[in-house]
Design an enzyme around this catalytic site. Structure first.
Site, PDB file in Angstrom:
ATOM      1  CG  ASN A  10       2.589  13.948  27.141  1.00 15.38           C
ATOM      2  OD1 ASN A  10       2.774  13.916  28.445  1.00 15.38           O
ATOM      3  ND2 ASN A  10       3.185  14.814  26.462  1.00 15.38           N
ATOM      4  CE  LYS A  12       1.065  17.723  26.043  1.00 14.13           C
ATOM      5  NZ  LYS A  12       1.100  18.631  24.855  1.00 14.13           N
ATOM      6  N   GLY A 166      -2.178  21.633  21.059  1.00 14.27           N
ATOM      7  CA  GLY A 166      -3.030  22.207  21.909  1.00 14.27           C
ATOM      8  C   GLY A 166      -3.786  23.348  21.482  1.00 14.27           C
ATOM      9  CB  SER A 204      -5.218  19.213  17.787  1.00 21.78           C
ATOM     10  OG  SER A 204      -4.690  20.513  18.524  1.00 21.78           O
TER      11      SER A 204
HETATM   12  O1  G3H Z   1       2.191  14.978  23.629  1.00 17.97           O
HETATM   13  C1  G3H Z   1       0.860  15.173  23.136  1.00 17.97           C
HETATM   14  C2  G3H Z   1       0.766  16.286  22.101  1.00 17.97           C
HETATM   15  O2  G3H Z   1       1.772  17.399  22.565  1.00 17.97           O
HETATM   16  C3  G3H Z   1      -0.310  16.616  21.832  1.00 17.97           C
HETATM   17  O3  G3H Z   1      -1.084  17.491  22.569  1.00 17.97           O
HETATM   18  P1  G3H Z   1      -2.537  17.809  22.373  1.00 17.97           P
HETATM   19  O4  G3H Z   1      -3.350  16.505  22.067  1.00 17.97           O
HETATM   20  O5  G3H Z   1      -3.002  18.589  23.710  1.00 17.97           O
HETATM   21  O6  G3H Z   1      -2.685  18.824  21.356  1.00 17.97           O
END
Ligand code: G3H
Length: 244
Positions: A10, A12, A166, A204
């Protein structure tokens, strides 16, 4: 049919056209499991042209087919742009946009009607975990967010503890196992093919912890945020899943 392994990224609100070089690198690998990248909506059409065997998905869609909804995209628009999947109910949308379980379910129905596979996200906040409410929260979100038209073919569930996203913090393996067992049990009781639904862990996930996480029962892959932005990080996560 066993659940399919899926490494999902993702991006984002990250990524410009130049970022598609990272997708090129992932698409050029021998991945050994299903891989999905969900770039920002602006990049979906271009990403499809770079994706090879990698599936491309959206990060959200509106529940309506079309209409006066400035700034939104419909499931049909994502499909038309070449997406095969859509993430729904991510905690950043639940928190920042006040999305409810019922709204997530309506979006999922629209996505399934458009022929998209949904990646439905659920997960507790830190306060809910500290308050011993995790399993109740997960059960409520599952009941409310996953529509009756869900099947193993059109639905993936991602367990993402909000406090692990995150932050560099992850639950213990036992905590992940406990939640994934509840999700599996709930889906198996509700849908004839609930045992075959792919279940992801997110929050994470990094090259250094992926292998351990993929060994946890009922973890069939990951929804990866930050570490999906660079092929040099996402590649080893994909390899760990393929080897699990
Ligand atoms: O969609 C992914 C999650 O929100 C995990 O994000 P992250 O791997 O940056 O913690």
């Amino acid at each position: 049919m066993a659940p399919k392994k899926l490494a999902a990224g993702n991006w984002k609100m990250n990524g410009l056209t130049a970022s598609l070089a990272e997708l090129d690198a992932i698409a050029a690998r021998e991945n050994g499991c299903d891989v999905l990248i969900c770039p920002p909506a602006t990049l979906i059409t271009a990403a499809v042209a770079h994706s090879g065997e990698v599936a491309i998905g959206g990060q959200d869609c509106h529940a309506a087919e079309s209409g006066a909804h400035t700034g939104d995209v419909s499931a049909a628009m994502l499909r038309d742009a070449g997406a095969s999947h859509v993430i729904l109910g991510h905690s950043e949308r639940r928190t920042d946009h006040g999305e409810t379980d019922g709204q997530v379910a309506q979006k999922a129905i629209a996505a399934h009607e458009a022929g998209l596979v949904t990646v439905i996200c659920i997960g507790e906040t830190e306060a809910q975990r500290d308050g011993g409410q995790t399993l109740d929260v997960i059960a409520t979100q599952l009941a409310g967010s996953v529509p009756d038209c869900a099947t193993a073919a059109n639905t993936v569930i991602a367990y993402e503890p909000v406090w692990a996203i995150g932050t560099g913090r992850t639950p213990t393996n036992d905590q992940i196992a406990e939640v994934h067992a509840l999700i599996r049990e709930t889906l198996a009781a509700r849908f004839s093919d609930g045992n075959d639904v792919t279940l992801l862990y997110g929050g994470s996930v990094k090259p250094g912890n992926a292998g351990e996480i993929f060994d946890i029962p009922h973890v069939n892959g990951a929804l990866v945020g930050g570490a999906s932005l660079k092929a040099g990080d996402f590649g080893p996560i994909i390899d760990a899943l393929a080897a699990a």
